[in-house]
Structures are given as C-alpha cells and as structure tokens.
Design a protein around this motif. Structure first.
Motif, PDB file in Angstrom:
ATOM      1  N   ALA A   1       0.837  -1.196   0.000  1.00 41.39           N
ATOM      2  CA  ALA A   1       0.000   0.000   0.000  1.00 41.39           C
ATOM      3  C   ALA A   1       0.875   1.250   0.000  1.00 41.39           C
ATOM      4  O   ALA A   1       1.753   1.398   0.838  1.00 41.39           O
ATOM      5  N   CYS A   2       0.618   2.115  -0.961  1.00 43.89           N
ATOM      6  CA  CYS A   2       1.368   3.379  -1.070  1.00 43.89           C
ATOM      7  C   CYS A   2       0.383   4.543  -1.028  1.00 43.89           C
ATOM      8  O   CYS A   2      -0.670   4.500  -1.657  1.00 43.89           O
ATOM      9  N   PHE A   3       0.772   5.572  -0.282  1.00 44.62           N
ATOM     10  CA  PHE A   3      -0.071   6.748  -0.118  1.00 44.62           C
ATOM     11  C   PHE A   3       0.768   8.008  -0.281  1.00 44.62           C
ATOM     12  O   PHE A   3       1.915   8.054   0.151  1.00 44.62           O
ATOM     13  N   THR A   4       0.177   9.014  -0.877  1.00 46.44           N
ATOM     14  CA  THR A   4       0.736  10.361  -0.859  1.00 46.44           C
ATOM     15  C   THR A   4      -0.256  11.193  -0.057  1.00 46.44           C
ATOM     16  O   THR A   4      -1.440  11.254  -0.404  1.00 46.44           O
ATOM     17  N   LEU A   5       0.231  11.767   1.035  1.00 46.39           N
ATOM     18  CA  LEU A   5      -0.638  12.585   1.895  1.00 46.39           C
ATOM     19  C   LEU A   5      -0.261  14.048   1.758  1.00 46.39           C
ATOM     20  O   LEU A   5       0.920  14.392   1.695  1.00 46.39           O
ATOM     21  N   LYS A   6      -1.270  14.900   1.743  1.00 49.62           N
ATOM     22  CA  LYS A   6      -1.020  16.334   1.821  1.00 49.62           C
ATOM     23  C   LYS A   6      -0.469  16.625   3.215  1.00 49.62           C
ATOM     24  O   LYS A   6      -0.623  15.819   4.138  1.00 49.62           O
ATOM     25  N   ILE A   7       0.128  17.770   3.388  1.00 54.30           N
ATOM     26  CA  ILE A   7       0.685  18.142   4.692  1.00 54.30           C
ATOM     27  C   ILE A   7      -0.397  18.125   5.779  1.00 54.30           C
ATOM     28  O   ILE A   7      -0.130  17.807   6.923  1.00 54.30           O
ATOM     29  N   ASN A   8      -1.646  18.410   5.408  1.00 55.76           N
ATOM     30  CA  ASN A   8      -2.732  18.383   6.391  1.00 55.76           C
ATOM     31  C   ASN A   8      -3.219  16.965   6.698  1.00 55.76           C
ATOM     32  O   ASN A   8      -4.160  16.789   7.463  1.00 55.76           O
ATOM     33  N   GLY A   9      -2.609  15.947   6.086  1.00 53.75           N
ATOM     34  CA  GLY A   9      -2.950  14.559   6.380  1.00 53.75           C
ATOM     35  C   GLY A   9      -3.999  13.947   5.477  1.00 53.75           C
ATOM     36  O   GLY A   9      -4.341  12.778   5.623  1.00 53.75           O
TER      37      GLY A   9
END
Length: 190
Positions: free
Chosen positions: A83-91
């Motif tokens: 599982a790969c995720f890209t999160l914004k700085i706000n989560g």
C-alpha cells in the motif's frame, strides 16, 4: 482534452504571431534587398525551416518517450503489492494505489481527500501523530506500527514507513500489513 488538438491550436497561434511579427520587421528590409540578397534570405529561411522541422521531430520523439515512462511508473505505483499513499501536509490522502485502497476497505476515488488519520485506530493515534510530527520536521524516513481500521469492526496491525517529499509539500507513505507477524510474535512470547 486531446493533446494533439491542444498542440495544433498552440502551433497555429504561434505561427500566426510569428507571421505578424515577421511582416512588421522585414517589410522595410526586404524592399531594400537586391535579387541576390532575396535569394540568400530564402536559402537561409529554408535551412532554418529544416532545422526547426528536425528539432520538432526530436521533441516529438522525446515527448513520446516521456509519456511511455510516465505510464510505466504510474503503473508501477498503482499495481505495487504494498500500500502506497501520498498525503497532503494536512494529512489528507492525495494519491493512493490499489493496495492502499484495499487496505482501507474502499475504492480509490472515495478515499481521495479523506483524512488518513480517520483510518488509524484510536489507540494508535498518539503514535501516528508523533510519526507525522517527525516527518513534518524533516526527520525522514520514519517508521511506526499502528492499527488501521479497514471496516467499522476490524483492525489490522500496520507498519508505516514515510518520508517528507523533496518539495516538502506532502508525505510519501508505504504501509505493510504485519498482523500475521505480530500474532506469531505474541504466540512465541506465550
């Protein structure tokens, strides 16, 4: 939007602007040239046209190669077994792959812009917050083990590994289900 149509539109616009500027700049100069001067000018323009056509072909080939590479890496991300995720700085989840969607028990589209922390079990929130805080400060990479809720009743034990992007505008996370390992570890302890 069709890329070819867009390129044709901007090429036509560029050609029109170039033609207008050429008329303004050269009309006086051409009037003063001799026949030999005009022939030399035509030869120079033909040579320049050939150079531009060759450059254009080269750029088209480079663009095609870029598109193939982009598709290859998008496929690598989308179909990676972890599982790969890209999160914004706000989560919030900015991007995720298919394995990430399966881990969270939903489809990719509905997970975009969802807060990743809503999937972290309450008992793991302090660990997760510390993990994100360290990533925010540029202490990369970081790892932590948290419980992730994938439906209203069940949790899986997950190892998160993350880093702050080079641009420092999002987090890159890899999540691995380690539930079986933890169960085996606990069984060995007993």
């Amino acid at each position: 939007m069709n890329t070819k149509a867009s390129n044709t539109d901007s090429s036509g616009s560029l050609r029109k602007k170039t033609g207008n500027q050429l008329k303004q700049r050269v009309s006086e100069e051409v009037a003063s040239l001799s026949v030999n001067g005009l022939l030399e000018l035509i030869e120079e323009l033909k040579a320049q046209q050939i150079r531009l056509e060759l450059q254009n072909k080269e750029l088209l080939l480079v663009n095609q190669q870029y598109e193939r590479e982009k598709e290859k890496y998008a496929s690598l991300f989308d179909f990676a077994p972890t599982a790969c995720f890209t999160l914004k700085i706000n989560g919030e989840i900015e991007e995720l792959n298919h394995a990430g969607a399966r881990m969270l028990g939903s489809d990719k589209k509905s997970l975009i812009n969802a807060s990743f922390s809503q999937f972290v079990a309450d008992k793991s929130i302090p660990v997760y917050n510390t993990f994100i805080d360290k990533l925010s400060k540029g202490n990369s990479p970081q790892t932590c083990d948290v419980f992730i809720r994938y439906d209203n009743e069940s949790c899986i034990f997950t190892n998160l590994t993350g880093t702050l992007s080079p641009e420092e505008n999002h987090f890159l996370l890899n999540a691995s289900d380690i539930t079986k390992w933890k169960k085996a570890e606990n069984a060995l302890k007993e």
